[in-house]
Each structure stands twice: as structure tokens, then as C-alpha cells.
Design a protein around this motif. Structure first.
Motif, mmCIF file in Angstrom:
data_model
loop_
_atom_site.group_PDB
_atom_site.id
_atom_site.type_symbol
_atom_site.label_atom_id
_atom_site.label_comp_id
_atom_site.label_asym_id
_atom_site.label_seq_id
_atom_site.Cartn_x
_atom_site.Cartn_y
_atom_site.Cartn_z
ATOM 1 N N GLY A 197 0.764 -1.413 -0.005
ATOM 2 C CA GLY A 197 0.091 -0.054 0.276
ATOM 3 C C GLY A 197 0.790 1.144 0.284
ATOM 4 O O GLY A 197 0.915 2.914 -0.547
ATOM 5 N N ARG A 198 1.685 1.245 1.017
ATOM 6 C CA ARG A 198 2.792 1.941 1.119
ATOM 7 C C ARG A 198 3.252 2.325 -0.394
ATOM 8 O O ARG A 198 3.736 3.680 -0.889
ATOM 9 C CB ARG A 198 3.919 1.936 1.989
ATOM 10 N N LEU A 199 3.986 1.789 -1.042
ATOM 11 C CA LEU A 199 4.690 1.901 -2.235
ATOM 12 C C LEU A 199 3.588 2.297 -3.432
ATOM 13 O O LEU A 199 3.780 2.738 -4.313
ATOM 14 C CB LEU A 199 4.776 0.776 -2.720
ATOM 15 N N LEU A 200 2.059 2.196 -3.081
ATOM 16 C CA LEU A 200 1.221 2.364 -4.058
ATOM 17 C C LEU A 200 1.096 3.031 -4.463
ATOM 18 O O LEU A 200 1.271 4.644 -4.791
ATOM 19 C CB LEU A 200 -0.157 1.507 -3.971
ATOM 20 N N ALA A 201 0.605 4.252 -2.989
ATOM 21 C CA ALA A 201 1.118 5.855 -2.839
ATOM 22 C C ALA A 201 1.905 6.457 -2.745
ATOM 23 O O ALA A 201 1.793 7.453 -3.658
ATOM 24 C CB ALA A 201 0.482 5.939 -1.374
ATOM 25 N N ALA A 202 3.312 5.743 -3.149
ATOM 26 C CA ALA A 202 3.887 6.465 -3.344
ATOM 27 C C ALA A 202 4.445 6.769 -5.037
ATOM 28 O O ALA A 202 4.479 7.419 -5.726
ATOM 29 C CB ALA A 202 5.347 5.706 -3.061
ATOM 30 N N MET A 203 3.727 5.803 -5.874
ATOM 31 C CA MET A 203 4.030 5.478 -6.585
ATOM 32 C C MET A 203 2.666 6.349 -6.973
ATOM 33 O O MET A 203 3.404 7.524 -8.378
ATOM 34 C CB MET A 203 3.285 4.268 -7.358
ATOM 35 N N ARG A 204 1.230 6.395 -6.953
ATOM 36 C CA ARG A 204 0.604 7.796 -7.424
ATOM 37 C C ARG A 204 0.842 8.951 -7.258
ATOM 38 O O ARG A 204 0.680 9.881 -8.161
ATOM 39 C CB ARG A 204 -0.685 7.004 -6.537
ATOM 40 N N GLN A 205 1.553 9.079 -5.951
ATOM 41 C CA GLN A 205 1.684 10.379 -5.712
ATOM 42 C C GLN A 205 2.956 10.802 -6.736
ATOM 43 O O GLN A 205 3.047 11.810 -7.174
ATOM 44 C CB GLN A 205 3.024 10.292 -4.077
ATOM 45 N N ALA A 206 4.388 10.386 -7.166
ATOM 46 C CA ALA A 206 5.237 10.204 -8.080
ATOM 47 C C ALA A 206 5.038 10.705 -9.730
ATOM 48 O O ALA A 206 5.171 11.006 -10.122
ATOM 49 C CB ALA A 206 6.101 9.506 -8.403
ATOM 50 N N ASN A 207 3.503 9.609 -10.498
ATOM 51 C CA ASN A 207 3.068 10.020 -11.190
ATOM 52 C C ASN A 207 3.925 9.694 -12.256
ATOM 53 O O ASN A 207 4.512 10.655 -13.229
ATOM 54 C CB ASN A 207 2.177 10.927 -11.243
ATOM 55 N N PRO A 208 5.136 8.438 -11.992
ATOM 56 C CA PRO A 208 6.355 8.515 -12.517
ATOM 57 C C PRO A 208 5.762 8.076 -14.656
ATOM 58 O O PRO A 208 4.744 8.063 -14.498
ATOM 59 C CB PRO A 208 6.850 6.906 -12.358
ATOM 60 N N LEU A 209 6.408 8.958 -15.360
ATOM 61 C CA LEU A 209 6.924 9.228 -16.623
ATOM 62 C C LEU A 209 7.038 7.485 -16.838
ATOM 63 O O LEU A 209 8.596 7.488 -16.441
ATOM 64 C CB LEU A 209 7.249 10.355 -16.934
ATOM 65 N N VAL A 210 6.529 6.790 -17.811
ATOM 66 C CA VAL A 210 6.853 5.377 -18.163
ATOM 67 C C VAL A 210 6.885 4.914 -19.652
ATOM 68 O O VAL A 210 6.041 5.450 -19.713
ATOM 69 C CB VAL A 210 6.177 4.200 -17.253
ATOM 70 N N GLN A 211 8.269 5.678 -20.492
ATOM 71 C CA GLN A 211 8.600 5.087 -21.583
ATOM 72 C C GLN A 211 7.594 4.047 -21.882
ATOM 73 O O GLN A 211 8.770 3.032 -21.404
ATOM 74 C CB GLN A 211 9.741 5.203 -21.899
ATOM 75 N N CYS A 212 6.912 2.732 -22.793
ATOM 76 C CA CYS A 212 7.092 1.788 -23.191
ATOM 77 C C CYS A 212 6.907 1.444 -24.081
ATOM 78 O O CYS A 212 6.329 2.264 -25.423
ATOM 79 C CB CYS A 212 4.856 1.697 -22.466
ATOM 80 N N ILE A 213 8.027 0.670 -24.537
ATOM 81 C CA ILE A 213 8.144 0.787 -25.279
ATOM 82 C C ILE A 213 7.119 -0.732 -25.715
ATOM 83 O O ILE A 213 8.014 -2.253 -25.553
ATOM 84 C CB ILE A 213 9.322 -0.213 -26.523
ATOM 85 N N THR A 214 5.689 -0.958 -26.194
ATOM 86 C CA THR A 214 5.061 -2.260 -26.529
ATOM 87 C C THR A 214 4.815 -2.294 -27.973
ATOM 88 O O THR A 214 4.897 -2.280 -28.517
ATOM 89 C CB THR A 214 4.055 -2.186 -25.355
ATOM 90 N N ASN A 215 3.861 -4.209 -27.755
ATOM 91 C CA ASN A 215 3.413 -4.383 -29.173
ATOM 92 C C ASN A 215 2.067 -3.405 -29.100
ATOM 93 O O ASN A 215 1.844 -2.950 -28.776
ATOM 94 C CB ASN A 215 3.630 -5.835 -29.342
ATOM 95 N N ASP A 216 1.611 -4.097 -30.691
ATOM 96 C CA ASP A 216 0.604 -3.252 -30.951
ATOM 97 C C ASP A 216 -0.973 -3.402 -30.751
ATOM 98 O O ASP A 216 -1.832 -2.503 -30.988
ATOM 99 C CB ASP A 216 0.172 -3.270 -32.735
ATOM 100 N N VAL A 217 -0.801 -4.496 -30.395
ATOM 101 C CA VAL A 217 -1.805 -4.971 -29.608
ATOM 102 C C VAL A 217 -2.015 -4.603 -28.232
ATOM 103 O O VAL A 217 -3.004 -4.564 -27.880
ATOM 104 C CB VAL A 217 -1.712 -6.971 -29.363
ATOM 105 N N ALA A 218 -0.743 -4.291 -27.155
ATOM 106 C CA ALA A 218 -1.148 -4.121 -25.948
ATOM 107 C C ALA A 218 -1.182 -2.819 -25.915
ATOM 108 O O ALA A 218 -1.874 -1.628 -24.460
ATOM 109 C CB ALA A 218 0.419 -4.351 -25.849
ATOM 110 N N MET A 219 -1.151 -1.681 -26.672
ATOM 111 C CA MET A 219 -0.841 -0.523 -27.163
ATOM 112 C C MET A 219 -1.710 0.326 -25.950
ATOM 113 O O MET A 219 -1.691 1.151 -24.802
ATOM 114 C CB MET A 219 0.062 0.159 -28.256
ATOM 115 N N ASN A 220 -2.134 -0.123 -26.498
ATOM 116 C CA ASN A 220 -3.845 1.375 -25.316
ATOM 117 C C ASN A 220 -4.502 0.750 -24.183
ATOM 118 O O ASN A 220 -4.279 1.176 -23.474
ATOM 119 C CB ASN A 220 -5.198 0.767 -26.570
#
Lengths: 268, 268, 268
Positions: free
Chosen positions: B9-32
Motif C-alpha cells: 500500500g505504501r509503494l502504491l501511494a508513493a507511485m501515485r504521488q510520483a505519477n511516474p513517466l513510464v516509456q513503454c515500448i510495447t507491441n501494437d496489440v497492447a498499446m491501448n
């Protein structure tokens, strides 16, 4: 500050009647939801972007929309060909300069596209402010600024490029450099659903295709349709997941009379 | 076998607080769906993959995720540039080696990526077992093996490459080569919704971005968030179609206290 | 006009039992929904299209489907490699010639693919009529003609190329050049959800993979599964947005007995 002198409901009815063919050169995240937004609203989307056919197709489409969200070098020639063909055929085209400030590659391609003078430029506040040379708080593809903070930037760009500029956010702002309007509505869940802004760019293309002589009014109508439908969906959604199907249902269900009654547009 | 010594829960709260920018190089099925999963959970996804900008963008992102689901030759340079830039900037990156055993092309590219030493490797059991040289029953992109059957393979890979290895399935298994954990939960509908595993890889990136010094704990938290949200959605879904919006709603609605109470993590 | 002499329910049970690996080379709009349709119905989709691996993968797949919706020059070699490999391995393959009449690029690539003699050709009425040299009212990717208007064109093509031809629309028409069938059902919302036709092409591949000796019957069963599931979803949907999850739920829930009872197939 006054109400608009035109009827959004009439523009919506005209768009549905025309069922315009909109050539959407959009990013890989947005493709599916953008097509579904256009179908739900009453337009006919075609995702045609290859260099070999983008220009040829632009001549049969009613409007072209170009979005650089998942830009790659092989896609640039098709964007330029479609924009040039739209210009040559007198068709409106819309540019969505997604996160153009984030990398040199994006800045360069957006520069080439702006030089072709889009009919309409649609972005979030950070994108519009950065394009006008102002400091922004944008992070990646998400805006860190409010649309109203981008008013001056929007006016500057509209005058510099002779285009309509639409800044979308909590409140939307649209200007042609002399006339301006704000549009209220929508839902706080909308930024939590990916690519809705990209889909809106395509919807602006649909209205511009069916009302090519009035791109300012067409842009306002598209943004207002999003705002009213977003508000309608918000009342029933339990989160960003359930919001998306409800939003498409709302886009499809909204009639012209209710659209006129619910749209919250202020001319400035 | 014990409970974890850290609070998801604390890690989730920290993640939401940080709102981190994640660069996703993913496949065309998964993008959306991947972008929607990150937005619902509280992160900021950016699908930036072109060779011209992937490395430049990785330096401003909080983490990078790389997925070879719809691999093509023009995409490899961007993957390598992003991984190298993440390494150079000390940013965590996550590799999802989708069906790497299926063709020579995939094996070669995954070999190049593994040589760059990802922070975290996430796959299904067949993918992890094949990478460790074990026989598998994988078919196409679907695993034919259970995550628990891949424990030894995961330990081998974690020690060989000095990375976190996450094997996801009915029960998930995570190891850093010395510590290990299992995560229970989820829904039998999850393998019936395409690209949820790919989206999970991106979510691992979000937690790794906000807790870069604890990639083992970050990985466990991401998997547990999927497991609890999947369980929540399962109770209301009538099939794989209705599951997806309910799952996004559940990801968005889960609070830190309930997350800690519902997560079923066992340290081994 | 008679009922079919075969049981669609038995073909569905056989498909689910086989859980066939279907290599889907489809467009960027359709990727996600096509994979979800196959998973919901009981098949195993794999979106593998790169030149480097498309042929190699076709030899392990049960069937290949090829769709030119978002055609680009770099994708053609993979399409040809997969079709050639399927032919060489005696695997069925399905062609979906999206809007092939719209540009010279599409006409050329579809010509190359037709020369490789697909097992099954699936299109809307405008696409089938244009391929047989008839005048059409197609606009972009949307058909302007009814499937029944394309009967003669379908028969012509089936005889010329020795393939099954399926024309989908309000009422579907399938022929192998001597035997023909119509399938009724579906929902008026289906053309308002993007890429459902493309997803159906992939589902035809799933049935063809599990019943490779009977491509005519396999095609009818796939179309009938769409028609019955579409009808089931229609009863609960409030618009095109809510239709999509309901449709996937219906595909997944339909049992063989009810499928046989509800399918409205007429042999002609």
C-alpha cells in the motif's frame, strides 16, 4: 461574453447527414478508440497513412487529421503527402502535435507540418504554450498546464499561422485569432482514458469535413460534443474503465436538440 | 514462508504521488490497454519507440519497458537505444520477451536485449523456462506451463543476469536470486483478455520508476496490484468483455489500506 | 433452400477443443479487438507479421489471416511470406482485402496476394463487387452495397480463384462456387464498432484451422457464431460502446447446443 450565434445541434445533424470520410493519420495507441469515436458520432473513419497512398486518399477524403503520438521516420512522408494533398484539394486538415516539445525528432517534424499551415491545430495547454515559445510544465504526453493559461499562446499561434487553435483541458479554449470561445463540460475521468484527446482531433476533422467553410464553428461543435457526451457518461461511470463504453454510447445517443440545450459555450 | 516486511500500500501511494513517466515500448496489440492500465493505476505512460528519439526520451522517463510482441526489424534500434540510455542514466528497465522461443528473429533480438542486463525480466512460465534452456509447452504467445514449474528457471536467470525475474500465471513467482515471493489472486478471465501480461510489464515499470532502489519489492507490488484488482473485477464480470472495464475501474479504485489487507504475498 | 447438413455447434466444440494457433496479420486498428475475439471464442491468436519471421511462424500456426487495412510497404513482404508458407505447408489462409479499390497501392498488393490463391476471401459487398470488376458504392473502408447484391460477384470470384468467398453485411453470403449459404442475425450496432469485420476474418481463420478439410463449413460456422453472438449482445447494449464488451461475453458464453438452435443458416 455571449452565447454562440450558431447551432451546434445543426452542425451535428449536418455531420451525421454527410457521414464524412475522415482520413485519420493517428498514433498506434489511438487508432481503435479514434475510429470508434468517429463511428459513434456519425462519421466514417479511414486510417490510411502510408506514403504510397496517403496523398491519393486525401483527395477522396473530406478531411485529414495528423497526429504524431507514435512518430517514426517511415511515417513522416505519408503525413506530408496527406497535408500537401489536402491543401491542394482545398480540404481542411487538423494537426495534433503530441508532446512535440519532448524530443528533437518531434520538434523537427512538427515544424515541417506547421509550415504546411494546418486548418486547425489542436493540443493540450503544454503543447500550445511550448509551440508559442512559452515555458510549460508538460511531462511526456500529459499537460501540466490548464487550457486557460494557454490563451495568449493560442492567439499568437492562430495569428501567426492563420489557423484555428483549440486548446483542450478542464475548460477548452478555441480561437481563430480574433474570435474566441470557451467550452465547459466533460468529466475528470477523461484524462484517465488514453488517447481521448487524439480521438477528439479526429472528430474535429469530421466536423471540419462537413462544414469546411466554418472551421472555427466546426471545431467548437466537436469540442462541445465531447464535453456534453463526457458529462453524460460521467454520471454513470464507476471509473475510467466503465467510462469508455458509456462515452461511446453517449456520443451515439446525443440528439441535436439536447446538444444545443446542454452545450456550455461562451463566446469571448 | 512469511508475510512481506514491506507495505504494498505504501509503494502504491508513493507511485501515485510520483505519477511516474513510464516509456513503454510495447507491441501494437497492447498499446491501448497498457496505457489505460497505467493511467488507471496512477502513472503517466508514453509510447515512444522510434530510433530517432527512444534514447533521448529514456533519459527523461522514470523507467523504460520493452516488449517484443509485434517485433519488426525497424523497431530493434529504438529498443536498444532506450535500454542503453536507461542503463547510462541509472534508470530501471523491464524486458518482456514475448514468445521469444518461437522464431529465430525473436531469439536473436532477445539475446541482444538480455546482454544489456534488464533490471527486471517478466514473462510467462514457458518464456522463462525456454530462456533458461528448459523444455516448454508454450504455443505461440500463450504459456503451456504453470508459473510454479518455472521457479528453478527463474532462479537460474536471476543469478545469471543479476536481475529480478517475475513469472506470472495462476500464481505469480518473483525472485532476485536469493529472496523469492509468490503472489496469489487474479481471475481465470485474465488470460482471456489480450495483452494484460504486456500491460503488467508496463505497470512493473511504473513501480520501479517510483521505487528505483527496490526493484524486487516494486515488482511484487505491481503483480499484487494486478492480482487484487483482477479479483475485484472477477466478482462482477460476466465474461472477458465485461472484465476489462471492471478491471480498469478496480485498478483505479483500490486504496492503499485495502491493498495491504487483500494482497496475498508469501515470502519464500 | 434447406438447413445445413452439418452442425455448427460441433465445429465450435472442435475449435475450442483444438484451441488453434491463428497467425493474424491484421491492421493496427483491429489488433486488440481481433485478439480478444479469438480468445473469447476459444482460439489462440498470435499477431506475427514481420518479414523476418512471418513465414517461419506460418509453419507452426494452424491458419494464417491477412488483412490490408493499414497497409504499408514494409508489411507486404511478411504477408507474402506467410501466404507462401501456408500454401507450402498445406495450411488454410484467409484474405481480407480492406478497401482494395481505394488506391493503386492497395490494388497492386491485393493482386499479388490473390495470385497466391487464398483458401478463403472475406470482404464487404463493395470490396467483393469491386474485385469482380463491378461498380460499387463503397466509401473508404465502409461498404455502400448489401451483401446480397454481391452474390454474383462472389460466385464469379469463387470459381475464378477456386476459393471460398464470404460477403458479410446485414445478411451474410458464403459460396464455394457451387454451394452457397446465407447467414442471418447480428446487430445494427456491429458496423458502428470499428474492426469487427477484421476480427471476423481472424475468427474464420480459427475455424479453418480446426476444420481444414471443410473451409466452406468452417467459414459458415465463424459467420454464424458472429451473427448469434451479435444478436445476443444486441439485446442488452445501449449503444456501440456497451455493445463491444457484451459481444465478447456472448462469444465466450455461447454453448454448442444453443449455437445450433439459434444459428439461422440457409443453404441455397
Amino acid at each position: 461574453m455571449t452565447n454562440p450565434s450558431f447551432s451546434c445541434g445543426r452542425l451535428l445533424a449536418a455531420m451525421r447527414q454527410a457521414n464524412p470520410l475522415v482520413q485519420c493519420i493517428t498514433n498506434d495507441v489511438a487508432m481503435n478508440i479514434a475510429a470508434n469515436v468517429l463511428l459513434a458520432a456519425g462519421a466514417s473513419p479511414a486510417m490510411v497513412s502510408a506514403e504510397e497512398e496517403a496523398g491519393e486518399f486525401a483527395r477522396i477524403a473530406g478531411a485529414v487529421t495528423i497526429n504524431i503520438g507514435t512518430l517514426w521516420s517511415g511515417g513522416v512522408a505519408g503525413m506530408l503527402a496527406a497535408a500537401n494533398a489536402a491543401n491542394g484539394a482545398g480540404k481542411p486538415w487538423v494537426l495534433d502535435p503530441v508532446a512535440h516539445y519532448a524530443t528533437g525528432f518531434r520538434r523537427r517534424v512538427v515544424g515541417e507540418l506547421m509550415a504546411l499551415e494546418p486548418t486547425i491545430l489542436r493540443g493540450n495547454a503544454s503543447e500550445i504554450m511550448a509551440m508559442a515559445g512559452e515555458a510549460t510544465r508538460g511531462q511526456g504526453v500529459d499537460s501540466g498546464d490548464s487550457a486557460m493559461a494557454a490563451q495568449n499562446a493560442a492567439l499568437t499561434l492562430a495569428r501567426r499561422y492563420g489557423c484555428i487553435v483549440a486548446v483542450t483541458g478542464d475548460v477548452d479554449f478555441v480561437t481563430d485569432g480574433s474570435r474566441s470561445a470557451t467550452i465547459e463540460g466533460g468529466s475528470p475521468l477523461m484524462p484517465k482514458v488514453t488517447a481521448l484527446g487524439c480521438a477528439l482531433t479526429c472528430l474535429v476533422g469530421a466536423f471540419a469535413a462537413s462544414t469546411p467553410d466554418q472551421p472555427f464553428e466546426a471545431t467548437i461543435a466537436a469540442l462541445a460534443l465531447f464535453a456534453v457526451s463526457g458529462q453524460d457518461a460521467d454520471g454513470h461511470a464507476r471509473g475510467p474503465g466503465s467510462f469508455q463504453p458509456l462515452f461511446l454510447d453517449a456520443l451515439s445517443a446525443l440528439g441535436s436538440d439536447r446538444f444545443d440545450a446542454e452545450a456550455r459555450i461562451t463566446m469571448r
